[in-house]
Design a protein around this motif. Structure first.
Motif, mmCIF file in Angstrom:
data_model
loop_
_atom_site.group_PDB
_atom_site.id
_atom_site.type_symbol
_atom_site.label_atom_id
_atom_site.label_comp_id
_atom_site.label_asym_id
_atom_site.label_seq_id
_atom_site.Cartn_x
_atom_site.Cartn_y
_atom_site.Cartn_z
ATOM 1 N N LEU A 98 0.848 -1.202 0.000
ATOM 2 C CA LEU A 98 0.000 0.000 0.000
ATOM 3 C C LEU A 98 0.879 1.245 0.000
ATOM 4 O O LEU A 98 1.925 1.267 0.648
ATOM 5 N N LYS A 99 0.417 2.288 -0.695
ATOM 6 C CA LYS A 99 1.095 3.592 -0.564
ATOM 7 C C LYS A 99 0.821 4.151 0.824
ATOM 8 O O LYS A 99 1.641 4.826 1.430
ATOM 9 N N GLN A 100 -0.393 3.854 1.312
ATOM 10 C CA GLN A 100 -0.791 4.381 2.622
ATOM 11 C C GLN A 100 0.052 3.750 3.726
ATOM 12 O O GLN A 100 0.358 2.561 3.676
ATOM 13 N N PHE A 101 0.378 4.551 4.727
ATOM 14 C CA PHE A 101 1.128 4.086 5.889
ATOM 15 C C PHE A 101 0.201 3.220 6.745
ATOM 16 O O PHE A 101 -0.987 3.514 6.889
ATOM 17 N N THR A 102 0.748 2.138 7.307
ATOM 18 C CA THR A 102 -0.089 1.229 8.104
ATOM 19 C C THR A 102 0.441 1.131 9.532
ATOM 20 O O THR A 102 1.641 1.005 9.760
ATOM 21 N N ILE A 103 -0.482 1.198 10.480
ATOM 22 C CA ILE A 103 -0.120 1.129 11.903
ATOM 23 C C ILE A 103 -0.909 -0.018 12.533
ATOM 24 O O ILE A 103 -2.141 -0.027 12.466
ATOM 25 N N ALA A 104 -0.198 -0.975 13.122
ATOM 26 C CA ALA A 104 -0.892 -2.011 13.888
ATOM 27 C C ALA A 104 -1.110 -1.464 15.292
ATOM 28 O O ALA A 104 -0.154 -1.063 15.960
ATOM 29 N N ALA A 105 -2.369 -1.411 15.727
ATOM 30 C CA ALA A 105 -2.690 -1.012 17.106
ATOM 31 C C ALA A 105 -2.982 -2.316 17.844
ATOM 32 O O ALA A 105 -4.075 -2.879 17.749
ATOM 33 N N VAL A 106 -1.960 -2.804 18.550
ATOM 34 C CA VAL A 106 -2.009 -4.166 19.103
ATOM 35 C C VAL A 106 -2.639 -4.128 20.493
ATOM 36 O O VAL A 106 -2.028 -3.673 21.457
#
Ligand code: CO8
Length: 262
Positions: A98-106
Motif C-alpha cells: 500500500l502507498k498508505q502508511f499502516t499502523i498495527a494497534a495491538v
C-alpha cells in the motif's frame, strides 16, 4: 465502507481502521478472514483520495489476533497448508505494498499469524497488556505467514530464533526493548495514540510517504551503495510531483501545504 463477515472497515477523515472481528476465537485467522483482509485492503488501495493512513486492530479487549485458526489447520494436508500460507502472504503483501502508511494497534494477544500480521505493518503501537509470541513449534509446525523472515528483520536472528524455538510469550515492555513495538500505550489510550500518529502522517503528501516506505522496505537488504543509489532515484522522482512544488512553495510562503497526491 464495504461490509465484510470477519473484518470491519471504517474510514473517518482520511484514516481507515481495519478491525479483525472474530472475538469469540480471539480473532484467529481462518481462510475466510484472510480473504476478507485481502479484499478490505483492495478497498483501501482503491481509495487513496479518501484514505491516507490505515490502522489495523483486533476486536474485543483480549486479543489483536491469537494466530492462525487451529481448528481449521488441524486436519489440513501439506497442499492445503501451502494454500493457506499463500493466502496469508497475498494479504500481508498487500499491506506492505500500500502507498498508505499502516499502523498495527495491538490491543492484546499477538501470537503466531497475529504477530506476522503486525510485523507486516509499517509501525506497531501496542497496549501495555499485549503479549507477543510465535508459538508455532508448540503445535508442531513452524511460522508459515512470514514469521521466520519479518520477525527476524525486526529483532535480529538471535531473538527471533529464541522466540520461535521457545514459543514463549513476551510482554509489551520486552517487545518494545527488542524492536517489535514502536510505542507502548495504556489500553484505553491505544487507539487515540495510533490516531495521533496517523493524523501527523496524513498531513504529509501520500506520494512522498508511500515512496519513503517503499524505499525503506525495498532497499533494506541491498548493499549500502545500491541502496543509496535506489534512494537517489526515488528522491529525484519526487521532483516530478505537484506535491514537491506545493510543499516547498508553502514553506516559502509560510503556510501549511495542501498536498493533492499528484
Ligand atoms: N485458533 C482457533 N481458536 C483459537 C485460537 C486460535 N489460534 N486462539 C484462541 N482460540 C479460541 C479458543 O479455542 C477458545 O474458544 P472456545 O471458547 O470455543 O473454547 C477462545 O478462542 C478463547 O480462548 P481461550 O479459552 O484459550 O482463552 P485463554 O485466555 O485461556 O488463552 C491464549 C488465550 C493464551 C491466547 C490461548 O487461546 C492460546 O494459546 N491460543 C492459541 C495461540 C496460538 O498457538 N497461536 C498460534 C497459532 S499457529 C499460527 O498462527 C501459525 C501461523 C502460520 C500458519 C501457516 C499455515 C500453513
Amino acid at each position: 465502507m464495504k461490509d465484510f463477515e470477519n473484518v470491519l472497515l471504517e474510514a473517518n477523515d482520511g484514516i481507515a481502521t481495519l478491525t479483525i472481528n472474530r472475538p469469540k476465537s480471539l480473532n484467529a485467522l481462518n481462510s475466510a478472514t484472510l480473504t476478507d483482509i485481502g479484499d478490505a485492503l483492495d478497498v483501501v488501495k482503491n481509495n487513496e483520495d479518501a484514505i491516507k493512513v490505515l490502522i489495523i486492530t483486533g476486536s474485543g479487549e483480549k486479543a489483536f489476533v491469537a494466530g492462525a485458526d487451529i481448528s481449521q489447520m488441524r486436519d489440513m494436508n501439506p497442499i492445503e497448508a501451502a494454500e493457506l500460507s499463500k493466502l496469508a502472504h497475498n494479504s500481508f503483501g498487500k499491506i506492505e505494498n500500500l502507498k498508505q502508511f499502516t499502523i498495527a494497534a495491538v490491543n492484546g494477544y499477538c501470537l503466531g499469524g497475529g504477530l506476522e500480521l503486525a510485523s507486516s505493518c509499517d509501525m506497531r503501537i501496542v497496549s501495555n497488556k499485549a503479549k507477543f509470541g510465535q508459538p508455532e513449534v508448540t503445535l508442531g509446525i513452524v511460522p508459515g505467514f512470514g514469521g521466520t523472515q519479518r520477525l527476524t528483520r525486526l529483532v535480529g536472528r538471535g531473538k527471533a530464533k529464541e522466540m520461535i524455538a521457545t514459543g514463549t510469550m513476551i510482554n509489551a515492555d520486552e517487545a518494545h526493548r527488542v524492536g517489535i513495538a514502536d510505542e507502548v500505550a495504556e489500553p484505553a489510550e491505544l487507539i487515540d495514540k495510533a490516531t495521533e500518529i496517523a493524523t501527523t502522517i496524513k498531513r504529509n503528501g501520500l506520494i512522498a510517504v508511500g515512496m519513503a516506505k517503499y524505499v525503506i522496505d525495498r532497499a533494506a537488504d541491498l548493499p549500502l551503495d545500491l541502496a543509496i543509489d535506489f534512494e537517489t532515484q526515488m528522491w529525484a522522482q519526487t521532483f516530478a510531483t505537484e506535491d514537491q512544488t506545493e510543499g516547498m512553495t508553502a514553506f516559502l510562503e509560510k503556510r501549511h501545504a495542501k498536498f493533492t497526491g499528484k
